[in-house]
Write a protein that holds these residues in place. Structure first.
Motif, PDB file in Angstrom:
ATOM      1  N   GLN A  34       0.654 -26.054 -37.274  1.00  0.00           N
ATOM      2  CA  GLN A  34       0.686 -25.382 -35.979  1.00  0.00           C
ATOM      3  C   GLN A  34       1.903 -25.827 -35.175  1.00  0.00           C
ATOM      4  OE1 GLN A  34      -3.072 -26.016 -33.982  1.00  0.00           O
ATOM      5  NE2 GLN A  34      -4.069 -24.357 -35.111  1.00  0.00           N
ATOM      6  N   SER A  35       2.205 -27.100 -35.218  1.00  0.00           N
ATOM      7  CA  SER A  35       3.361 -27.628 -34.467  1.00  0.00           C
ATOM      8  C   SER A  35       4.673 -27.039 -34.968  1.00  0.00           C
ATOM      9  CB  SER A  35       3.418 -29.154 -34.563  1.00  0.00           C
ATOM     10  OG  SER A  35       2.311 -29.720 -33.930  1.00  0.00           O
ATOM     11  N   LEU A  37       5.118 -24.136 -36.536  1.00  0.00           N
ATOM     12  CA  LEU A  37       5.180 -22.732 -36.162  1.00  0.00           C
ATOM     13  C   LEU A  37       5.497 -22.584 -34.678  1.00  0.00           C
ATOM     14  CD1 LEU A  37       4.888 -19.746 -36.825  1.00  0.00           C
ATOM     15  CD2 LEU A  37       2.403 -20.000 -36.550  1.00  0.00           C
ATOM     16  N   ALA A  38       4.872 -23.417 -33.865  1.00  0.00           N
ATOM     17  CA  ALA A  38       5.125 -23.374 -32.421  1.00  0.00           C
ATOM     18  C   ALA A  38       6.608 -23.608 -32.128  1.00  0.00           C
ATOM     19  CB  ALA A  38       4.266 -24.409 -31.703  1.00  0.00           C
ATOM     20  N   ARG A  39       7.200 -24.601 -32.779  1.00  0.00           N
ATOM     21  CA  ARG A  39       8.623 -24.891 -32.571  1.00  0.00           C
ATOM     22  C   ARG A  39       9.497 -23.717 -32.999  1.00  0.00           C
ATOM     23  NH1 ARG A  39       7.305 -29.938 -34.350  1.00  0.00           N
ATOM     24  NH2 ARG A  39       8.117 -29.559 -36.430  1.00  0.00           N
ATOM     25  N   HIS A  40       9.195 -23.126 -34.172  1.00  0.00           N
ATOM     26  CA  HIS A  40       9.987 -21.993 -34.666  1.00  0.00           C
ATOM     27  C   HIS A  40       9.957 -20.823 -33.684  1.00  0.00           C
ATOM     28  CE1 HIS A  40      11.147 -23.503 -38.562  1.00  0.00           C
ATOM     29  NE2 HIS A  40       9.892 -23.739 -38.923  1.00  0.00           N
ATOM     30  N   ILE A  41       8.798 -20.603 -33.067  1.00  0.00           N
ATOM     31  CA  ILE A  41       8.655 -19.470 -32.152  1.00  0.00           C
ATOM     32  C   ILE A  41       9.238 -19.792 -30.777  1.00  0.00           C
ATOM     33  CG2 ILE A  41       6.971 -17.965 -30.993  1.00  0.00           C
ATOM     34  CD1 ILE A  41       5.228 -18.263 -33.501  1.00  0.00           C
ATOM     35  N   ALA A  46       1.685 -26.978 -29.771  1.00  0.00           N
ATOM     36  CA  ALA A  46       0.875 -26.196 -30.706  1.00  0.00           C
ATOM     37  C   ALA A  46      -0.348 -25.550 -30.069  1.00  0.00           C
ATOM     38  CB  ALA A  46       0.437 -27.100 -31.858  1.00  0.00           C
ATOM     39  N   SER A  47      -0.595 -25.804 -28.791  1.00  0.00           N
ATOM     40  CA  SER A  47      -1.826 -25.264 -28.191  1.00  0.00           C
ATOM     41  C   SER A  47      -1.848 -23.738 -28.180  1.00  0.00           C
ATOM     42  CB  SER A  47      -2.036 -25.821 -26.784  1.00  0.00           C
ATOM     43  OG  SER A  47      -1.021 -25.384 -25.913  1.00  0.00           O
ATOM     44  N   MET A  48      -0.708 -23.101 -28.040  1.00  0.00           N
ATOM     45  CA  MET A  48      -0.649 -21.639 -28.076  1.00  0.00           C
ATOM     46  C   MET A  48      -1.063 -21.129 -29.455  1.00  0.00           C
ATOM     47  SD  MET A  48      -0.013 -18.888 -26.376  1.00  0.00           S
ATOM     48  CE  MET A  48       0.677 -17.254 -26.428  1.00  0.00           C
ATOM     49  N   ILE A  49      -0.565 -21.771 -30.501  1.00  0.00           N
ATOM     50  CA  ILE A  49      -0.924 -21.386 -31.870  1.00  0.00           C
ATOM     51  C   ILE A  49      -2.417 -21.613 -32.084  1.00  0.00           C
ATOM     52  CG2 ILE A  49      -0.523 -21.786 -34.338  1.00  0.00           C
ATOM     53  CD1 ILE A  49       1.890 -20.557 -32.816  1.00  0.00           C
ATOM     54  N   GLY A  50      -2.942 -22.722 -31.601  1.00  0.00           N
ATOM     55  CA  GLY A  50      -4.369 -23.005 -31.717  1.00  0.00           C
ATOM     56  C   GLY A  50      -5.205 -21.929 -31.035  1.00  0.00           C
ATOM     57  N   GLY A  51      -4.767 -21.489 -29.869  1.00  0.00           N
ATOM     58  CA  GLY A  51      -5.475 -20.433 -29.152  1.00  0.00           C
ATOM     59  C   GLY A  51      -5.428 -19.104 -29.893  1.00  0.00           C
ATOM     60  N   ILE A  52      -4.288 -18.798 -30.470  1.00  0.00           N
ATOM     61  CA  ILE A  52      -4.147 -17.558 -31.244  1.00  0.00           C
ATOM     62  C   ILE A  52      -5.050 -17.610 -32.468  1.00  0.00           C
ATOM     63  CG2 ILE A  52      -2.547 -16.241 -32.710  1.00  0.00           C
ATOM     64  CD1 ILE A  52      -0.331 -17.065 -30.623  1.00  0.00           C
ATOM     65  N   GLU A  53      -5.049 -18.740 -33.153  1.00  0.00           N
ATOM     66  CA  GLU A  53      -5.841 -18.868 -34.370  1.00  0.00           C
ATOM     67  C   GLU A  53      -7.340 -18.956 -34.104  1.00  0.00           C
ATOM     68  OE1 GLU A  53      -4.133 -21.986 -36.750  1.00  0.00           O
ATOM     69  OE2 GLU A  53      -2.329 -20.801 -37.163  1.00  0.00           O
TER      70      GLU A  53
END
Length: 115
Positions: A34-35, A37-41, A46-53
């Motif tokens: 998650q971390s 992917l968050a950096r790439h975006i 990573a909390s945004m990715i966690g919320g999406i997932e």
């Protein structure tokens, strides 16, 4: 008594959770945490990715192309998946009729070629 709106909201939440699980599976398949992917975006953490997932947050529209690229999927595929899960009525209005018409046209063309 549950209203049609309540049923639609419940279905959307269920679909959002399924979308989140699918996105998580794609991320893991891509070898990303998650971390990462968050950096790439471009997210701070990573909390945004966690919320999406988890299905509680949506991917911001502006981030869909980068998200898709990171997961090694076509942007159009990801967009259709998001629409199918989060806005099923819109998805069906946009794609189901076209897909049925495309299948009909293909069958007619095959019949003409064979006959």
């Amino acid at each position: 008594m549950m209203t049609d709106n309540d049923r639609e909201n419940r279905r959307t939440l269920s679909n959002s959770a399924a979308l989140g699980r699918h996105l998580r599976d794609l991320r893991v398949k891509a070898g990303l945490t998650q971390s990462m992917l968050a950096r790439h975006i471009g997210y701070k953490n990573a909390s945004m990715i966690g919320g999406i997932e988890s299905g509680s947050r949506a991917i911001p529209v502006a981030d869909i192309p980068t998200y898709a690229q990171c997961l090694s999927v076509r942007c159009g595929e990801l967009t259709k998946l998001i629409l199918q899960c989060r806005k099923p009525d819109l998805y069906h209005a946009l794609f189901t009729v076209d897909e049925v018409n495309d299948a009909r046209a293909q069958a007619q063309a095959q019949a003409q070629a064979a006959g």
